[in-house]
Structure formats: C-alpha cells, structure tokens
Motif scaffolding. Structure first.
Motif, PDB file in Angstrom:
ATOM      1  N   GLY A 269       0.832  -1.208   0.000  1.00  0.00           N
ATOM      2  CA  GLY A 269       0.000   0.000   0.000  1.00  0.00           C
ATOM      3  C   GLY A 269       0.861   1.250   0.000  1.00  0.00           C
ATOM      4  N   ARG A 270       0.846   2.005  -1.103  1.00  0.00           N
ATOM      5  CA  ARG A 270       1.733   3.165  -1.240  1.00  0.00           C
ATOM      6  C   ARG A 270       1.057   4.503  -0.991  1.00  0.00           C
ATOM      7  N   ASP A 271      -0.273   4.533  -0.912  1.00  0.00           N
ATOM      8  CA  ASP A 271      -0.996   5.782  -0.644  1.00  0.00           C
ATOM      9  C   ASP A 271      -1.670   5.696   0.706  1.00  0.00           C
ATOM     10  N   VAL A 272      -1.696   6.812   1.419  1.00  0.00           N
ATOM     11  CA  VAL A 272      -2.426   6.847   2.680  1.00  0.00           C
ATOM     12  C   VAL A 272      -3.118   8.191   2.850  1.00  0.00           C
ATOM     13  N   SER A 273      -4.339   8.130   3.348  1.00  0.00           N
ATOM     14  CA  SER A 273      -5.034   9.322   3.835  1.00  0.00           C
ATOM     15  C   SER A 273      -5.587   8.965   5.205  1.00  0.00           C
ATOM     16  N   GLY A 274      -5.325   9.828   6.169  1.00  0.00           N
ATOM     17  CA  GLY A 274      -5.752   9.499   7.525  1.00  0.00           C
ATOM     18  C   GLY A 274      -5.557  10.649   8.482  1.00  0.00           C
ATOM     19  N   VAL A 275      -5.406  10.317   9.756  1.00  0.00           N
ATOM     20  CA  VAL A 275      -5.337  11.308  10.828  1.00  0.00           C
ATOM     21  C   VAL A 275      -4.096  11.046  11.674  1.00  0.00           C
ATOM     22  N   ILE A 276      -3.373  12.093  11.991  1.00  0.00           N
ATOM     23  CA  ILE A 276      -2.170  11.942  12.820  1.00  0.00           C
ATOM     24  C   ILE A 276      -2.566  11.553  14.241  1.00  0.00           C
ATOM     25  N   MET A 277      -1.927  10.500  14.713  1.00  0.00           N
ATOM     26  CA  MET A 277      -2.166  10.020  16.074  1.00  0.00           C
ATOM     27  C   MET A 277      -1.063  10.471  17.025  1.00  0.00           C
ATOM     28  N   GLU A 278       0.175  10.536  16.514  1.00  0.00           N
ATOM     29  CA  GLU A 278       1.308  10.855  17.394  1.00  0.00           C
ATOM     30  C   GLU A 278       2.410  11.526  16.588  1.00  0.00           C
ATOM     31  N   CYS A 279       3.110  12.475  17.212  1.00  0.00           N
ATOM     32  CA  CYS A 279       4.198  13.198  16.552  1.00  0.00           C
ATOM     33  C   CYS A 279       5.506  13.003  17.303  1.00  0.00           C
ATOM     34  N   GLY A 280       6.595  12.927  16.560  1.00  0.00           N
ATOM     35  CA  GLY A 280       7.913  12.884  17.169  1.00  0.00           C
ATOM     36  C   GLY A 280       8.297  14.227  17.761  1.00  0.00           C
ATOM     37  N   LEU A 281       9.383  14.244  18.531  1.00  0.00           N
ATOM     38  CA  LEU A 281       9.763  15.439  19.279  1.00  0.00           C
ATOM     39  C   LEU A 281      10.148  16.615  18.388  1.00  0.00           C
ATOM     40  N   ASP A 282      10.626  16.344  17.174  1.00  0.00           N
ATOM     41  CA  ASP A 282      11.054  17.427  16.294  1.00  0.00           C
ATOM     42  C   ASP A 282       9.959  17.912  15.347  1.00  0.00           C
ATOM     43  N   VAL A 283       8.763  17.437  15.532  1.00  0.00           N
ATOM     44  CA  VAL A 283       7.644  17.864  14.687  1.00  0.00           C
ATOM     45  C   VAL A 283       6.870  18.936  15.439  1.00  0.00           C
ATOM     46  N   ALA A 284       7.063  20.189  15.035  1.00  0.00           N
ATOM     47  CA  ALA A 284       6.423  21.299  15.735  1.00  0.00           C
ATOM     48  C   ALA A 284       4.921  21.294  15.503  1.00  0.00           C
ATOM     49  N   PRO A 285       4.113  21.512  16.536  1.00  0.00           N
ATOM     50  CA  PRO A 285       2.653  21.451  16.394  1.00  0.00           C
ATOM     51  C   PRO A 285       2.078  22.532  15.491  1.00  0.00           C
ATOM     52  N   VAL A 286       2.861  23.560  15.178  1.00  0.00           N
ATOM     53  CA  VAL A 286       2.376  24.567  14.239  1.00  0.00           C
ATOM     54  C   VAL A 286       2.213  23.962  12.847  1.00  0.00           C
ATOM     55  N   TYR A 287       2.888  22.851  12.573  1.00  0.00           N
ATOM     56  CA  TYR A 287       2.789  22.195  11.279  1.00  0.00           C
ATOM     57  C   TYR A 287       1.935  20.935  11.348  1.00  0.00           C
ATOM     58  N   PHE A 288       2.231  20.040  12.283  1.00  0.00           N
ATOM     59  CA  PHE A 288       1.438  18.830  12.443  1.00  0.00           C
ATOM     60  C   PHE A 288       1.164  18.604  13.922  1.00  0.00           C
ATOM     61  N   LYS A 289      -0.049  18.160  14.213  1.00  0.00           N
ATOM     62  CA  LYS A 289      -0.411  17.844  15.593  1.00  0.00           C
ATOM     63  C   LYS A 289      -1.440  16.716  15.575  1.00  0.00           C
ATOM     64  N   GLU A 290      -1.673  16.163  16.731  1.00  0.00           N
ATOM     65  CA  GLU A 290      -2.644  15.088  16.861  1.00  0.00           C
ATOM     66  C   GLU A 290      -3.999  15.547  16.318  1.00  0.00           C
ATOM     67  N   GLY A 291      -4.603  14.704  15.493  1.00  0.00           N
ATOM     68  CA  GLY A 291      -5.917  15.000  14.946  1.00  0.00           C
ATOM     69  C   GLY A 291      -5.907  15.632  13.567  1.00  0.00           C
ATOM     70  N   ASP A 292      -4.741  16.060  13.067  1.00  0.00           N
ATOM     71  CA  ASP A 292      -4.664  16.644  11.724  1.00  0.00           C
ATOM     72  C   ASP A 292      -4.971  15.580  10.665  1.00  0.00           C
ATOM     73  N   GLU A 293      -5.782  15.971   9.683  1.00  0.00           N
ATOM     74  CA  GLU A 293      -6.039  15.100   8.546  1.00  0.00           C
ATOM     75  C   GLU A 293      -4.920  15.290   7.523  1.00  0.00           C
ATOM     76  N   VAL A 294      -4.268  14.196   7.147  1.00  0.00           N
ATOM     77  CA  VAL A 294      -3.088  14.266   6.282  1.00  0.00           C
ATOM     78  C   VAL A 294      -3.165  13.210   5.193  1.00  0.00           C
ATOM     79  N   TRP A 295      -2.281  13.372   4.207  1.00  0.00           N
ATOM     80  CA  TRP A 295      -2.099  12.358   3.166  1.00  0.00           C
ATOM     81  C   TRP A 295      -0.614  12.235   2.870  1.00  0.00           C
ATOM     82  N   ALA A 296      -0.233  11.124   2.245  1.00  0.00           N
ATOM     83  CA  ALA A 296       1.197  10.914   1.959  1.00  0.00           C
ATOM     84  C   ALA A 296       1.356   9.808   0.931  1.00  0.00           C
TER      85      ALA A 296
END
Length: 385
Positions: free
Chosen positions: A107-134
């Motif tokens: 499976g190479r495509d994903v659309s979903g919701v962020i559950m957890e972020c690493g320490l270097d991922v600033a919440p101004v860009y991504f945070k829990e609950g954001d709808e994302v694709w990749a």
C-alpha cells in the motif's frame, strides 16, 4: 510552506509527545494485510497481530489510516520486484538476515489522521488529529494496516475538499508525476504555458494526474489511450487524443507539431520512435517511467545492477543528445512539499481525484486483483475502518 517547517523543535512538541506516548503505550499490535513471502495473490494474509508502528526518529509521525490507495507497484512488490534494492535501502549495512522485511505490508498511498508526533515535529505544522495524506516510499511498511509511521517530510495536510477515500487516490501518482515532470522534466507553473506535452498511455493514475496538473499550468496536452478511455482523458482536459486501438500511433503522432516533452508510460519499442517526436535543439526532453533499474538490481545484485543501469542510461542519453534531445529516466520520490502545492491545487478545483473502484478492508485480495488486471481508468482505493 517553508522547507524547514517540519524540523522545528519546541517545548510544546515535547509536552505533546509525553501525552501521545502515554495514550498509545498500551498499543503493541494492529490489524493489517501482510505477505510472508513473495508470490501471487495467494500470499496475502490478514492478521490482527501485526506489529504496531513506533517512532524511531524525532521527525516521524504515526498516522491512523482511513483509506489506502493501491498502485501497480504493489502488485509488482508482492511478486518480489525490486526486493534487492529495497533491502539495501532498509538495511544499507547489510546486518540483517535475508527476508527480514517480512511480514511486509503493501500500500503506497495513505489518507488518515495523525495520532502521534515525534519530538522534532512542531505542532504549528502537524499535531494530533490533523487530517493528512502521503505517498509511502516502497522501502517502508505500507498503508494496508490500521496505522503507519512516516517521516513528517513525506506528509502533507489533506485537501479539505476531499474525503479520505478520494484523497488516497492521489499522493503516490502525484509524487511520481511531479518527480518526472518537474524534477526530471524541468517543468514548472511558470514555464509550462503553451508548451506541447505528449503523454503516452493516458488513463492510468500517473497519466490522469499529469493531464490535470499540466493543464492547470497552461500546457497543451496530447494523450494516447484506448477509445473507451477517451471521454475520461478529455474530461480531465486533454487537448488531443490518439486512439491506440485504431492502429499504430506513431503515424498520427508524427503528423502533429513536435513536442517539448514526452512522458512515456509504455516503454519497450516506444523508445525507438518516440524521441523523434521532440523538437530538436530546443531543450526538449523524453522522460520515461519504464526503466530497468530495479530489474537490473534484482537480476545482477545491487552493485552490478547499479553499474549496468548507469552504463545503459549514459549510453542512451549520449546517443540522443547528439540528435538534439534529452533522454531521461523518471522515478518516484517522496515529497511532502510537492503534496503541499498539490493540495492547494485540489482545493482550488484544478485537480480532482479519479477513483475507479473502492473496496472494504476485508476485500484487499479482490482489490489487488483489480489492479493486477491493468487497463485502469483511475485508482483503486481500500477503506480502512
């Protein structure tokens, strides 16, 4: 968005990670479709005990999958295509045993919701609950699972106007087309106007996306496809369509004005005549997505395969450069920043999702067979409950 947007670290991201890790620490397994060996569709296996993904690097995020898009590469990878190159990418020092990639999730495509972020991922860009694709790189575990972990640099905010099912139809083909047309072909929104582009094979995922992006940038687009796909590609904006079921397309294409760029999704004998359709000595480029790189590494091993690949592409590039045209290979490259731009184009109504078939999570084997049959008129998407 700024290229460094995902690298910022903050006190808030630290606090958020404490909360996320606490809430998910009990999760160790998840449902997924896996393969334990390479082979036909029969190797697909559903399990409720797949390993739950964990954050290994501070710039990673865990995404809860809502929809997964399938691509021809998933069928090829199921059969072992590119296994040698992917093994090198996963384990560059070759310290793991052969077969360590199993159980492997496709499976190479994903659309979903962020559950957890690493320490270097600033919440101004991504945070829990954001709808994302990749678009998920082939060397990573895929989206036919409840959760997937990716680098934040590979992720983008999902277009607001699309459902998760629609959004899962775009990222991998968009990243592939962007790599071929922009990174390799040199096209941009600013230089594309009035350029003549030929797309050989025009109704699959990469082609349907490419038509829309090029038309949004003002190019003149000619497409080859079957007669029953003509309505689709014209609806996406194609200016001229040549039906390959009516006979060889070489003759009708030679009768047209020459092109600034040819995007070849067919390969094979096409190379023997398609480069003659380009404008000579004008910087015109032939970009093919059908390359022998992974086949060479599978057949000859990584070192010899890469050497053979380098010799082949160099010889072809030099041969055609003497005729005044540029020969290039296009390949997929994950690109969250490109998906940012594409998301804006989707929300502006310039690009739409082309979903041909939708399957439930229990129907993954049927979905893979649908992709395997080929002749796609869009993307096949699996919804993940």
């Amino acid at each position: 968005m700024h290229p460094l947007r995902r690298l910022a670290c903050s006190r808030w991201s630290f606090l958020l990670n404490i909360r996320f890790n606490t809430s998910s620490s009990h999760m160790t397994i998840m449902p997924a479709w896996v393969i334990d060996r390479y082979g036909s569709n029969s190797v697909l296996r559903y399990t409720k005990n797949a390993a739950f993904p964990i954050i290994n690097y501070p710039n990673e995020v865990i995404i809860q999958v809502h929809a997964a898009g399938l691509n021809p590469i998933d069928v090829s990878m199921r059969g072992g295509y590119g296994a040698a190159s992917m093994a090198m990418k996963r384990d560059p020092l070759n310290v793991k045993q052969s077969g360590s990639e199993f159980p492997l999730i496709l499976g190479r495509d994903v659309s979903g919701v962020i559950m957890e972020c690493g320490l270097d991922v600033a919440p101004v860009y991504f945070k829990e609950g954001d709808e994302v694709w990749a678009a998920i790189p082939p060397w990573k575990q895929g989206s036919l699972a409840e959760f997937v972990v990716l680098s934040a640099n590979e992720v983008s905010k999902k277009p607001k106007c699309l459902s998760h099912t629609e959004a899962a139809a775009i990222p991998y083909v968009a990243a592939t087309a962007w790599s071929a047309l922009v990174n390799t072909g040199g096209l941009t929104m600013d230089n594309c106007a009035k350029k003549r582009i030929l797309i050989l094979g025009g109704s699959g995922g990469v082609r349907t996306f490419s038509i829309q992006m090029l038309k949004a940038w003002g190019a003149h687009v000619t497409v080859t496809c079957s007669q029953n796909a003509e309505r689709l590609v014209r609806g996406l904006g194609a200016d001229h369509v040549v039906d390959y079921t009516a006979g060889p397309v070489e003759g009708p294409l030679r009768a047209l004005e020459k092109f600034d760029l040819v995007l070849d999704n067919v390969g094979g004998a096409t190379e023997s005549w398609a480069l003659g359709l380009l404008k000579p000595w004008c910087g015109a480029k032939y970009v093919t997505l059908v390359t022998p790189f992974l086949q060479n590494t599978d057949r000859l091993g990584v070192a010899d395969g890469m050497l053979q690949t380098g010799v082949t592409v160099a010889a072809k590039a030099l041969k055609h450069l003497t005729k005044g045209v540029h020969y290039r290979w296009g390949m997929f490259a994950p690109n969250g920043l490109a998906l940012d731009d594409i998301s804006e184009m989707v929300d502006a109504g310039k690009i739409c999702a082309v979903v041909e078939a939708e399957f439930s999570f229990s129907q993954v084997p049927q979905a893979m067979l649908k992709v395997e049959k080929g002749h796609a008129r869009g993307k096949t998407v699996v919804t993940v409950p």
